[in-house]
Design an enzyme around this catalytic site. Structure first.
Site, mmCIF file in Angstrom:
data_model
loop_
_atom_site.group_PDB
_atom_site.id
_atom_site.type_symbol
_atom_site.label_atom_id
_atom_site.label_comp_id
_atom_site.label_asym_id
_atom_site.label_seq_id
_atom_site.Cartn_x
_atom_site.Cartn_y
_atom_site.Cartn_z
ATOM 1 N N CYS A 112 26.821 46.900 54.978
ATOM 2 C CA CYS A 112 28.107 47.271 54.351
ATOM 3 C C CYS A 112 27.926 48.134 53.103
ATOM 4 C CB CYS A 112 28.910 46.035 54.006
ATOM 5 S SG CYS A 112 29.205 44.978 55.422
ATOM 6 N N HIS A 235 34.130 47.528 48.424
ATOM 7 C CA HIS A 235 33.968 47.268 49.858
ATOM 8 C C HIS A 235 35.020 46.217 50.249
ATOM 9 C CE1 HIS A 235 32.560 46.007 53.647
ATOM 10 N NE2 HIS A 235 31.916 44.935 53.228
ATOM 11 N N ASN A 265 37.275 43.770 57.522
ATOM 12 C CA ASN A 265 36.019 44.286 56.968
ATOM 13 C C ASN A 265 35.409 45.262 57.979
ATOM 14 O OD1 ASN A 265 33.391 44.727 56.173
ATOM 15 N ND2 ASN A 265 32.936 42.576 55.730
HETATM 16 O O1 UT7 Z 1 30.485 42.679 54.372
HETATM 17 C C1 UT7 Z 1 29.839 41.473 54.122
HETATM 18 C C2 UT7 Z 1 30.249 40.494 55.172
HETATM 19 N N1 UT7 Z 1 30.446 39.140 54.800
HETATM 20 C C3 UT7 Z 1 31.355 38.691 53.915
HETATM 21 O O2 UT7 Z 1 31.972 39.382 53.171
HETATM 22 C C4 UT7 Z 1 31.584 37.206 53.916
HETATM 23 C C5 UT7 Z 1 31.728 36.581 52.553
HETATM 24 N N2 UT7 Z 1 32.262 35.237 52.690
HETATM 25 C C6 UT7 Z 1 33.570 35.006 52.863
HETATM 26 O O3 UT7 Z 1 34.358 35.921 52.879
HETATM 27 C C7 UT7 Z 1 34.022 33.569 52.949
HETATM 28 O O4 UT7 Z 1 32.950 32.720 52.668
HETATM 29 C C8 UT7 Z 1 34.623 33.234 54.347
HETATM 30 C C9 UT7 Z 1 35.956 33.925 54.513
HETATM 31 C C10 UT7 Z 1 33.673 33.618 55.444
HETATM 32 C C11 UT7 Z 1 34.873 31.723 54.430
HETATM 33 O O5 UT7 Z 1 35.733 31.320 53.380
HETATM 34 P P1 UT7 Z 1 35.349 30.068 52.490
HETATM 35 O O6 UT7 Z 1 36.453 29.854 51.555
HETATM 36 O O7 UT7 Z 1 33.985 30.310 51.903
HETATM 37 O O8 UT7 Z 1 35.342 28.907 53.548
HETATM 38 P P2 UT7 Z 1 34.144 27.934 53.928
HETATM 39 O O9 UT7 Z 1 33.079 28.648 54.658
HETATM 40 O O10 UT7 Z 1 33.780 27.153 52.699
HETATM 41 O O11 UT7 Z 1 34.879 26.984 54.953
HETATM 42 C C12 UT7 Z 1 35.985 26.152 54.572
HETATM 43 C C13 UT7 Z 1 36.491 25.444 55.815
HETATM 44 C C14 UT7 Z 1 35.382 24.843 56.669
HETATM 45 O O12 UT7 Z 1 35.834 23.619 57.163
HETATM 46 P P3 UT7 Z 1 35.358 22.233 56.503
HETATM 47 O O13 UT7 Z 1 33.858 22.262 56.644
HETATM 48 O O14 UT7 Z 1 35.822 22.296 55.080
HETATM 49 O O15 UT7 Z 1 36.050 21.223 57.344
HETATM 50 C C15 UT7 Z 1 35.238 25.825 57.792
HETATM 51 O O16 UT7 Z 1 34.773 25.230 58.981
HETATM 52 O O17 UT7 Z 1 37.170 26.375 56.662
HETATM 53 C C16 UT7 Z 1 36.653 26.284 57.980
HETATM 54 N N3 UT7 Z 1 36.741 27.610 58.613
HETATM 55 C C17 UT7 Z 1 37.839 28.022 59.264
HETATM 56 N N4 UT7 Z 1 39.001 27.445 59.510
HETATM 57 C C18 UT7 Z 1 39.923 28.134 60.171
HETATM 58 C C19 UT7 Z 1 35.822 28.610 58.630
HETATM 59 N N5 UT7 Z 1 36.308 29.667 59.299
HETATM 60 C C20 UT7 Z 1 37.550 29.334 59.691
HETATM 61 C C21 UT7 Z 1 38.551 30.010 60.406
HETATM 62 N N6 UT7 Z 1 39.713 29.388 60.623
HETATM 63 N N7 UT7 Z 1 38.386 31.266 60.857
#
Ligand code: UT7
Length: 310
Positions: A112, A235, A265
Site C-alpha cells: 500500500c 492511504h 482500501n
Molecule cells: O493497507 C493496509 C491494510 N490493512 C489495514 O489497514 C488493516 C488495519 N486494521 C484495521 O483496519 C482494523 O484492525 C480492522 C478493521 C481490520 C479490525 O478492526 P478492529 O477494531 O481492530 O477489530 P478487531 O480485529 O479487534 O476485532 C473486533 C471483533 C472481533 O470479535 P471478538 O473477538 O471481539 O468477538 C472480530 O472477530 O470484531 C470481529 N470482526 C468482525 N465482526 C463483524 C472482525 N471482522 C469482522 C467483520 N464483521 N468483518
C-alpha cells in the site's frame, strides 16, 4: 529543480459491492463495517478487466491531463502487488498498450505504500536529469487475492488504479521532502499466501503510529510546520487510522481526503485516486501544500510533502 505531478488520472471499475452484499457472503454487518472502518461500498473489477487494463485506463487519462504523448515517457513505474502475472511486469504490458516506445518499464512491490515509493523513485530520475517524464501508477486488483469467506479481510479491500505523470516543475513546487521506511519484522502481520492474510490489530497499531510520525517528519525535513498543511492525503485504509493521522497534524476535518467510504482500501492506488477526487471537487488548488502518507505490507511506509502545481 523539483519533480512534481504534471498530470493525473484514475480508473475505478463500475461494479459496486456494498456492505449489504457482504452481509450475504460472510458473518458481518453494515453497522460493524461502517463503524470499524468507515467503508460503505467498494468497486470490484469483472473477470475481463485485469490489473494492467485498469492501469492502462488511468495512465491514458494522466498522459492526456499532462498534455504530453505516450512517446514522451522515459520511464514507467507501476506499484502493485496484484500484477496480471509475476512477469512480464504490468509496466511492460501498459508500455505496449500506451505505445510508450521510448520508455523503460518495471514494477515495484511496496504494497500500500507503493505509490509513494514510486513517486520518490521518479523524483530521483527527474531531478538528476536522467529522465524527464516518468509515469507512476498505483494499481490493484485485490479482489483476485481476497478470500471472500474471511470476514477479517473481505470487507476491507477494493479494486482501482491511479496514475500520475511526473516531471520537472517550477521553483518551489513539486516534492519538497520525503521519507521511506520498512520493517521486515512485521512481515508476518500482512502477507499473501494464496489469499491476503492479516493480523488487523497489529497493522492498525503500526499504521496509527507511523502515519502521524511520517507526516510530521516530512514537514520537518521541508522546514515547514503543521500550520502550513493545506491537505492531507492519507492511504485510504480505515477511517480510524486516517483520523488519527489528521489529529496528529491538528487539521480540520475538511482538510483530509476521504474516499475510503466509496472505494474501500485500494492499496497502492488509493492516494492518487483520492487526489483526483479532491481536484474534481475543486478542493486542491495551485500552490497548496499536500502531505501524502501511506503504509502497507512489508511492513513499508512512506510520506511526501508536495507543493501542488506545475
Ligand atoms: O493497507 C493496509 C491494510 N490493512 C489495514 O489497514 C488493516 C488495519 N486494521 C484495521 O483496519 C482494523 O484492525 C480492522 C478493521 C481490520 C479490525 O478492526 P478492529 O477494531 O481492530 O477489530 P478487531 O480485529 O479487534 O476485532 C473486533 C471483533 C472481533 O470479535 P471478538 O473477538 O471481539 O468477538 C472480530 O472477530 O470484531 C470481529 N470482526 C468482525 N465482526 C463483524 C472482525 N471482522 C469482522 C467483520 N464483521 N468483518
Amino acid at each position: 529543480m523539483n519533480a512534481g505531478i504534471i498530470g493525473i488520472g484514475r480508473y475505478l471499475p463500475d461494479k459496486v459491492l456494498t456492505n449489504a452484499d457482504l452481509e450475504k457472503m460472510v458473518d458481518t454487518s453494515d453497522e460493524w463495517i461502517r463503524t470499524r472502518t468507515g467503508i460503505e461500498e467498494r468497486r470490484v473489477a469483472t473477470d475481463d478487466i485485469d490489473t494492467s487494463d485498469m492501469a492502462f485506463f488511468a495512465a491514458q487519462k494522466a498522459i492526456e491531463n499532462a498534455g504530453i504523448t505516450a512517446e514522451d515517457l522515459d520511464l514507467i513505474v507501476v506499484a502493485t502487488v496484484t500484477p496480471d502475472s509475476p512477469f512480464p511486469s504490468v509496466a511492460c504490458l501498459i508500455q505496449e498498450k500506451l505505445g510508450a516506445k521510448n520508455a523503460a518499464a518495471f514494477d515495484i512491490g511496496a504494497a500500500c505504500a507503493g505509490f509513494i515509493y514510486g513517486m520518490v523513485m521518479a523524483k530521483q530520475f527527474i531531478e538528476s536529469k536522467v529522465y524527464k517524464h516518468v509515469l507512476v501508477v498505483g494499481v490493484e486488483k485485490l479482489s483476485k487475492i481476497t478470500d471472500w469467506s474471511d470476514r477479517n479481510t473481505a470487507v476491507l479491500f477494493g479494486d482501482g488504479a491511479g496514475a500520475t505523470v511526473m516531471g520537472p516543475v517550477s521553483e518551489g513546487k513539486g516534492i519538497l521532502s520525503f521519507e521511506l521506511g520498512s520493517d521486515g519484522t512485521g512481515a508476518k502481520h500482512l502477507y499473501q499466501d494464496d489469499y491476503i492474510v492479516m493480523n488487523g490489530r497489529e497493522v492498525f497499531k503500526f499504521a496509527v503510529r507511523q502515519m502521524g510520525e511520517s507526516s510530521l517528519n516530512v514537514l520537518e525535513k521541508a522546514g515547514l510546520s503543521k500550520e502550513d498543511v493545506d491537505f492531507l492525503i492519507p492511504h485510504q485504509a480505515n477511517i480510524r487510522i486516517m483520523e488519527a493521522a489528521r489529529q496528529r497534524l491538528e487539521l480540520p476535518e475538511e482538510k483530509m481526503a476521504k474516499t475510503v467510504g466509496k472505494y474501500g482500501n485500494t492499496s497502492a492506488s488509493s492516494i492518487p485516486i483520492a487526489i483526483v477526487e479532491e481536484l474534481e471537487k475543486g478542493r486542491i488548488k495551485d500552490n497548496d501544500l499536500l502531505v501524502m502518507v501511506g503504509f502497507g505490507g512489508g511492513l513499508t511506509w512512506g510520506a511526501v510533502a508536495l507543493r501542488w502545481g506545475r
